[in-house]
Design a protein around this motif. Structure first.
Motif, short mmCIF file in Angstrom:
data_model
loop_
_atom_site.label_atom_id
_atom_site.label_comp_id
_atom_site.label_asym_id
_atom_site.label_seq_id
_atom_site.Cartn_x
_atom_site.Cartn_y
_atom_site.Cartn_z
N UNK A 58 30.05 54.90 43.29
CA UNK A 58 30.23 56.10 42.47
C UNK A 58 31.46 55.95 41.57
N UNK A 59 31.33 56.48 40.37
CA UNK A 59 32.46 56.58 39.45
C UNK A 59 32.46 57.99 38.84
N UNK A 60 33.53 58.35 38.17
CA UNK A 60 33.54 59.63 37.48
C UNK A 60 32.73 59.49 36.19
N UNK A 100 42.96 66.01 34.50
CA UNK A 100 42.36 64.67 34.44
C UNK A 100 42.85 63.75 35.55
N UNK A 101 44.18 63.62 35.79
CA UNK A 101 44.62 62.73 36.88
C UNK A 101 44.32 63.26 38.28
N UNK A 102 43.91 64.53 38.38
CA UNK A 102 43.47 65.06 39.66
C UNK A 102 42.00 64.71 39.90
N UNK A 106 41.37 65.00 54.34
CA UNK A 106 41.56 66.44 54.56
C UNK A 106 41.20 67.28 53.34
N UNK A 107 40.58 66.69 52.34
CA UNK A 107 40.19 67.45 51.15
C UNK A 107 39.25 68.59 51.55
N UNK A 108 39.45 69.79 51.01
CA UNK A 108 38.63 70.94 51.41
C UNK A 108 37.25 70.94 50.76
N UNK A 109 36.29 71.54 51.44
CA UNK A 109 34.99 71.86 50.85
C UNK A 109 35.07 73.31 50.39
N UNK A 130 39.11 61.33 41.69
CA UNK A 130 40.52 61.39 42.02
C UNK A 130 40.80 61.35 43.51
N UNK A 131 41.97 60.86 43.86
CA UNK A 131 42.34 60.74 45.27
C UNK A 131 42.38 62.09 45.98
#
Length: 479
Positions: free
Chosen positions: A267-269, A285-287, A331-334, A324-325
């Motif tokens: 996958x890519x953006x 953008x950097x996010x 721990x990224x939220x849904x 983005x990272x």
């Protein structure tokens, strides 16, 4: 075992010929090592986790809706990005939504009534309404009334999408009446931790979302719903601290996107959103995108959606940007409903004349809320919202709100897919090598198991709604 039995029925692993012996099988196949009276807190946590994993996971998000709305693109195995699917491609949302979401939530509602714990009932009604919304948003007509009594209706009839939305608005109104901040506490709540006031705001925010979903078809009903919310008085999600979301943890309870990127690199953006963020000088953008691994002139490089495999891979794995990272972190939220979305919705409600207020001000506040959600500085926020390209256009609220809402919903593939169809902005172009004759998907196709296990109801739904193909517009999607 009864819940397990229902799951097997819904997931397609048992034939309809067993329906006549349902009662006997349930009575015989009791697991002596498992409780027959599950606790509502365990059921609640399970329903939230299973639904969030499906909502944010591969089949419905990464391999479908994130591609449709051109947040992400595929650099390998590009068939999904070209709209090439089988009748099993969209199975997960249906099977897990019903078997691990709705079945568990129905049980919580029954237990709450039996045990006089109305806050469990209210929370379960809110979550069940969210799950049903996800289902009808993507498929259209779905089983609603009879699926709530699946013990009685093993081959449930489908309800028209309009009727589903109307019923969910009633359910959410009932949830409000059940939810009491001074009432008995609940356990197992991994969204708000027993903050019932926040659940009441979540319920109203979901009512607002559904009211706008039907607004082009049923404006009077939508307006009445918003008047009822105002009269009830609990308000909406009112800060980034009240976002309805599921917070993940380290492995094995990590975010599904993080889990996938541990082992895959396909996958890519999308070039579409990268180009838009560059055009607007958008500080997100950097996010949203990671720098390319190898240095490139622009640092952030998206790829066009729907390339043939050779054309996609030739762009270079190290010369194109992953998401983005922030979104790849364990721990990224849904996110279910954000504060920014609620403000955009209120801005639209004002623009439509449903409520009083200042649409331009609410629109600007929505953008600010989205930027703050990702830690953008006040200086950068001020520069961005005051730029000419971002200013609200009162003559075309769908364009202004649609474009900025699309940016703000990044990552929320299913919701962004619904809103893009409803608002018709941004004006996306079909995949480069798409398989739909220059058209784009506007729905999910029903799982193949519905044809084999619930054929009569399936055929009636198709006769009512239209062909079971990706290009059949749903009731709410007014062209």
């Amino acid at each position: 075992m009864k819940i397990k039995y229902i799951f097997i029925l819904l997931s397609g692993a048992i034939s309809l010929s067993l329906a006549s012996c349902k009662k006997e099988l349930v009575d015989i196949n009791q697991n002596p090592n498992a409780t027959q009276n599950p606790q509502p807190d365990y059921l609640l946590t399970a329903a939230i986790k299973n639904t969030a994993d499906t909502y944010w996971g591969t089949a419905n998000n990464m391999d479908a809706s994130l591609l449709f709305v051109q947040y992400w693109a595929k650099i390998q195995y590009t068939d999904p990005d070209r709209y090439i699917y089988t009748n099993g491609s969209f199975q997960d949302l249906w099977t897990i939504g019903y078997s691990k979401g709705i079945v568990n939530l129905n049980k919580i509602i029954a237990l709450a009534d039996a045990q006089a714990t109305p806050n469990y009932k209210g929370v379960a009604l809110v979550l069940r309404s969210w799950v049903f919304t996800l289902l009808t948003d993507q498929y259209g007509d779905i089983p609603y009334k009879q699926s709530i009594n699946i013990d009685e209706f093993l081959t449930p009839a489908y309800d028209a999408q309009k009727d589903v939305y109307f019923a969910l608005l009633d359910d959410l109104k009932a949830a409000q009446a059940s939810l009491d901040p001074s009432g008995k506490a609940i356990l197992g709540d991994v969204i708000y931790g027993n903050n019932i006031t926040s659940w009441k705001k979540f319920a109203n925010s979901l009512r607002l979302r559904i009211a706008l979903r039907i607004a082009d078809r049923e404006p009077d009903k939508a307006k009445q719903v918003l008047a009822d919310i105002q009269a009830e008085g609990s308000g909406y999600i009112s800060s980034n601290g009240e976002i309805a979301q599921v917070l993940y943890d380290a492995s094995p309870n990590q975010n599904p996107i993080s889990n996938l990127f541990d082992t895959r690199d396909d996958y890519r953006i999308s070039k579409t959103i990268v180009d838009k963020l560059f055009e607007l000088k958008d500080p997100r953008l950097p996010v949203y995108a990671s720098p390319t691994k190898d240095p490139t002139p622009k640092t952030y490089v998206g790829i066009p959606n729907g390339l043939l495999v050779g054309d996609a891979s030739s762009l270079g794995f190290t010369k194109t940007s992953k998401p983005g990272t922030y979104f790849l972190a364990p721990k990224a939220p849904a996110v279910i409903i954000s504060y920014a979305e609620v403000l955009f919705d209120q801005a639209e409600a004002v623009a439509r004349g449903f409520i009083a207020g200042n649409a331009a001000a609410l629109y600007t506040q929505a953008i600010q809320a989205s930027l703050k959600q990702y830690g953008i500085t006040d200086t950068d926020i001020s520069t961005y919202v005051n730029s000419a390209a971002v200013q609200y256009d009162a003559s075309n609220f769908k364009k202004s709100i649609g474009n900025q809402k699309w940016i703000a919903l990044f990552g929320q593939g299913l919701e962004a897919f619904a809103e893009w169809r409803r608002l018709d902005y941004p004006q996306l172009q079909p995949a480069v090598a798409g398989a739909l004759n220059e058209k784009m998907p506007v729905r999910f196709i029903y799982p193949g198991t519905e044809q084999s296990l619930n054929g009569t109801s399936y055929k009636a739904a198709v006769a009512h709604q239209g062909a079971d193909v990706l290009t059949t517009r749903l009731w709410f999607d007014v062209n």
